[in-house]
Design a protein around this motif. Structure first.
Motif, mmCIF file in Angstrom:
data_model
loop_
_atom_site.group_PDB
_atom_site.id
_atom_site.type_symbol
_atom_site.label_atom_id
_atom_site.label_comp_id
_atom_site.label_asym_id
_atom_site.label_seq_id
_atom_site.Cartn_x
_atom_site.Cartn_y
_atom_site.Cartn_z
ATOM 1 N N MET A 1 -33.315 -11.072 17.336
ATOM 2 C CA MET A 1 -32.375 -12.066 17.867
ATOM 3 C C MET A 1 -31.171 -11.332 18.446
ATOM 4 S SD MET A 1 -31.112 -13.739 14.231
ATOM 5 C CE MET A 1 -29.426 -14.217 14.615
ATOM 6 N N GLU A 2 -30.705 -11.834 19.582
ATOM 7 C CA GLU A 2 -29.533 -11.243 20.232
ATOM 8 C C GLU A 2 -28.279 -11.484 19.415
ATOM 9 O OE1 GLU A 2 -28.757 -12.840 24.061
ATOM 10 O OE2 GLU A 2 -29.905 -11.254 25.078
ATOM 11 N N ASN A 3 -27.262 -10.669 19.672
ATOM 12 C CA ASN A 3 -25.944 -10.922 19.083
ATOM 13 C C ASN A 3 -25.563 -12.384 19.343
ATOM 14 O OD1 ASN A 3 -23.547 -10.470 17.847
ATOM 15 N ND2 ASN A 3 -22.889 -8.824 19.210
ATOM 16 N N LEU A 4 -25.009 -13.038 18.354
ATOM 17 C CA LEU A 4 -24.691 -14.459 18.494
ATOM 18 C C LEU A 4 -23.702 -14.665 19.645
ATOM 19 C CD1 LEU A 4 -24.139 -15.360 14.728
ATOM 20 C CD2 LEU A 4 -26.265 -15.404 16.041
ATOM 21 N N SER A 5 -23.957 -15.709 20.425
ATOM 22 C CA SER A 5 -23.058 -15.938 21.556
ATOM 23 C C SER A 5 -22.080 -17.061 21.262
ATOM 24 C CB SER A 5 -23.876 -16.264 22.804
ATOM 25 O OG SER A 5 -24.624 -17.434 22.585
ATOM 26 N N GLY A 6 -22.195 -17.687 20.113
ATOM 27 C CA GLY A 6 -21.242 -18.750 19.791
ATOM 28 C C GLY A 6 -21.860 -19.710 18.797
ATOM 29 N N ARG A 7 -21.250 -20.878 18.705
ATOM 30 C CA ARG A 7 -21.693 -21.892 17.762
ATOM 31 C C ARG A 7 -22.002 -23.181 18.500
ATOM 32 N NH1 ARG A 7 -23.168 -21.446 12.601
ATOM 33 N NH2 ARG A 7 -22.461 -23.598 12.325
ATOM 34 N N ALA A 8 -22.978 -23.888 17.980
ATOM 35 C CA ALA A 8 -23.308 -25.195 18.531
ATOM 36 C C ALA A 8 -22.334 -26.253 17.998
ATOM 37 C CB ALA A 8 -24.732 -25.577 18.170
ATOM 38 N N ASP A 9 -21.640 -25.926 16.883
ATOM 39 C CA ASP A 9 -20.659 -26.869 16.338
ATOM 40 C C ASP A 9 -19.277 -26.212 16.392
ATOM 41 O OD1 ASP A 9 -20.676 -24.969 14.363
ATOM 42 O OD2 ASP A 9 -21.686 -26.214 12.873
ATOM 43 N N ASP A 10 -18.316 -26.761 15.666
ATOM 44 C CA ASP A 10 -16.951 -26.255 15.760
ATOM 45 C C ASP A 10 -16.594 -25.288 14.621
ATOM 46 O OD1 ASP A 10 -16.937 -28.073 13.738
ATOM 47 O OD2 ASP A 10 -15.336 -29.342 14.537
ATOM 48 N N MET A 11 -17.616 -24.753 13.947
ATOM 49 C CA MET A 11 -17.319 -23.842 12.833
ATOM 50 C C MET A 11 -16.632 -22.567 13.332
ATOM 51 S SD MET A 11 -19.918 -22.114 10.067
ATOM 52 C CE MET A 11 -20.084 -20.519 10.875
ATOM 53 N N LEU A 12 -15.635 -22.126 12.566
ATOM 54 C CA LEU A 12 -14.942 -20.877 12.863
ATOM 55 C C LEU A 12 -15.316 -19.868 11.791
ATOM 56 C CD1 LEU A 12 -11.429 -22.493 13.313
ATOM 57 C CD2 LEU A 12 -12.699 -21.375 15.151
ATOM 58 N N VAL A 13 -15.339 -18.604 12.173
ATOM 59 C CA VAL A 13 -15.521 -17.551 11.170
ATOM 60 C C VAL A 13 -14.197 -16.790 11.084
ATOM 61 C CG1 VAL A 13 -16.865 -15.552 10.451
ATOM 62 C CG2 VAL A 13 -17.969 -17.393 11.725
ATOM 63 N N ILE A 14 -13.531 -16.938 9.932
ATOM 64 C CA ILE A 14 -12.222 -16.309 9.741
ATOM 65 C C ILE A 14 -12.349 -15.267 8.628
ATOM 66 C CG2 ILE A 14 -9.772 -16.713 9.244
ATOM 67 C CD1 ILE A 14 -10.612 -18.393 11.578
ATOM 68 N N ARG A 15 -12.144 -14.036 8.974
ATOM 69 C CA ARG A 15 -12.299 -12.935 8.003
ATOM 70 C C ARG A 15 -13.634 -13.030 7.272
ATOM 71 N NH1 ARG A 15 -6.462 -10.935 5.916
ATOM 72 N NH2 ARG A 15 -5.343 -11.471 7.803
ATOM 73 N N GLY A 16 -14.669 -13.380 7.999
ATOM 74 C CA GLY A 16 -15.999 -13.455 7.408
ATOM 75 C C GLY A 16 -16.267 -14.746 6.646
#
Lengths: 436, 139
Positions: free
Chosen positions: A321-336
């Motif tokens: 799988m390629e490096n993720l290009s984003g999210r289909a929803d509004d989830m954020l990744v903050i400090r993991g």
């Protein structure tokens, strides 16, 4: 080194393993997980309808909200006494997403992480410092167990406290670092500021990164900070699926190999939910095979990526799988840490002194994510003294900290300062470009 | 016994001016003003000629405004008078949260405004020491 023979099977053999396990999983989940059985009944699908791998498309999806609706363990397929471990990650609202493992699940999980560690170049010779936060998140204990499995020496450092990190890196001759890529950059820069050149003064030559995506510009920065010799790979997983161990980059750095004998990936259009042909970009959907405690069929990961089926130079035949290009929803990744704006909203709505409007700003300062939440003050009684205002700020921070497990900055502004939206509000501004 | 207006202001250029500009539009006269250096947001304290009208007008403009009682003390413009008043309060063990003075008094005695959590006790000790407490009508 390649850890398991299943990583190099010809496609036809892999298909045969997947089909057999998929059939078993369909029967198992239908018999044991009532909420999913209802979904299958509503969709008019019976376990015996699964005759080919393509028949997976007949099965209903599982969503993050299914965990919330069946909190804490309504999706579990075994009795409590069979569970040997629980983990939890962020839910979309107040309650976390709880996952469980039987002894066999843990063994399978650790084997899958061992594969990932080997993909990234780890061996039994390595001394591994785990700089993920421990606790209920799967990252730290996942990598911890997988590295022990291959015979590496593991230091359960946890995150933060850079002086202690530095001491162990130096004194224990650490060769392998496990962290979020942004924390690794932050730590490397602190080491340099303190006169330590990681490329000369330390033995660290492998980085196994996860918890958040690592972009190519971040990888370039990693080499500048930790040295050219530093082999840094990233791996992917989420607690619902097991934790880390779903997929990982090999040292060829051309996508993350999915442990396909345990996870069947599909790519769908997140809007129409239609399965897209191989090579298309879309939302990753994963079906877990052989899991005892928490079988999952067609789980909507929310992560956007693309699958590549060509065999890799490393010798593995598993799909990448390629490096993720984003999210289909509004989830954020903050400090993991996964953060849903709905979690923040839930906390803010309970605080009477502020209004219902808010804005979330995410940026990276000194390589680390900083989240600032702006809210409108509406209660004039707090103007009696500065300490009352200050206390409100502390209360909001404290409530968010206990909900998200993250420190936030709070900005109080006057009423009507924030933009009003008709229809869907755009409350999140993410200024992190390329993760730098 | 005088009324003080407290207005929430952000710590950024122009935020005080927005308040004074609104008060100018409403024909409100500012008699005393104070704000202190706080990191991200502050509270602007004022004594104005028409506090209730000022609050209504500012609130209508989107400000968060609070009216509360503070003590104003008229002091003779002589050396040691502020010290004398503070000594009285200190002896009464009254804590002052903040203190500021009037802007222009046109040859009248200066007025110091202060805030305390022991409002009634402060008024009592000052009255007992014959310190003149300003009333709205004196301003």
């Amino acid at each position: 080194m390649i850890w398991a023979k299943e990583e190099t099977l010809p496609r036809a053999e892999m298909d045969a393993i997947q089909l057999e396990r998929l059939k078993e999983t369909a029967v198992y989940i239908y018999e044991r997980v009532e909420p999913y059985r209802r979904k299958m009944d509503e969709a008019g699908v019976k376990p015996e309808d699964i005759k080919t791998l393509q028949d997976l498309g007949k099965m209903p999806f599982t969503y993050k909200t299914d965990f919330r609706e069946n909190y804490p363990d309504g999706l579990f397929a075994v009795d409590k006494k069979e569970i040997v471990r629980y983990h939890a990650s962020s839910g979309t609202t107040g309650k976390p997403t709880v996952v469980g493992y039987t002894a066999q699940d843990l063994d399978m999980w650790m084997n899958n992480v061992a594969r990932i560690a080997c993909m990234g170049g780890a061996t039994s010779e390595d001394v591994a410092q785990i700089s993920f936060g421990y606790g209920t998140f799967t990252g730290a204990l996942g990598l911890h167990g997988g590295l022990e499995k291959i015979g590496a020496s593991v230091i359960p450092m946890s995150s933060g406290n850079s002086n202690k990190q530095k001491m162990f890196l130096q004194d224990m001759g650490v060769t392998l670092l496990v962290a979020t890529p942004s924390y690794a950059l932050h730590l490397g820069e602190i080491l340099r500021e303190q006169g330590v050149d990681p490329s000369k003064d330390l033995k660290v030559h492998i980085g196994l990164f996860g918890g958040e995506g690592m972009t190519e510009p971040m990888r370039d920065e990693m080499h500048k900070v930790w040295g050219e010799q530093f082999v840094c790979t990233q791996n992917y997983g989420m607690s619902e699926l097991c934790g880390p161990g779903v997929s990982g980059e090999c040292t060829e750095l051309c996508g993350m190999h999915i442990n396909e004998d345990w996870f069947i990936p599909e790519i769908i259009d997140p809007e129409t939910e239609e399965v897209l042909p191989p090579g298309s970009a879309g939302e990753l959907v994963i079906t877990c095979l052989g899991k005892e405690a928490l079988p999952l069929i067609r789980y909507r990961t929310g992560d956007l990526t693309r699958l590549m089926y060509e065999p890799c130079k490393c010798g593995r035949t598993t799909v990448r799988m390629e490096n993720l290009s984003g999210r289909a929803d509004d989830m954020l990744v903050i400090r993991g840490v996964n953060v849903f704006p709905s979690q923040i909203e839930e906390v803010l709505f309970k605080i009477d002194e502020i209004g219902p409007h808010y804005e979330i700003l995410v940026e990276r300062q000194n390589r680390l994510d900083v989240m600032t939440i702006t809210v409108e003050l509406i209660d004039d009684r707090l103007l009696d003294s500065y300490s009352k205002l200050s206390k409100l700020e502390q209360n909001i921070k404290g409530a968010l900290k206990s909900q998200l497990g993250l420190a936030t900055h709070i900005r109080l502004v006057a009423p009507n300062s924030l933009q009003r939206f008709e229809g869907k509000a755009k409350r999140v501004t993410d200024l992190r470009k390329d993760g730098l | 016994m005088i009324k003080q207006l407290s207005v929430f202001v952000e710590n950024k250029p122009g935020s005080l001016m927005q308040v004074t500009s609104a008060l100018t539009d409403a024909h409100i006269n500012i008699r005393a003003i104070a704000s202190f250096d706080t990191p991200e947001f502050g509270i602007l304290r004022m004594v104005v000629d028409k506090p209730a009208e000022a609050k209504a007008y500012l609130t209508g403009k989107g400000f968060v405004v609070r009216i509360h009682d503070v003590i104003g003390v008229e002091l003779k413009d002589e050396k040691g008078n502020l010290n004398r008043m503070l000594s009285i309060l200190a002896e009464g063990a009254i804590n002052i949260n903040y203190i500021y003075s009037f802007v222009i008094r046109e040859n009248r005695a200066p007025v110091m405004v202060f805030n305390t959590d022991d409002y009634e006790k402060a008024a009592k000790v000052l009255e007992e020491a014959n310190v003149k407490i300003a009333e709205e009508t004196d301003l």
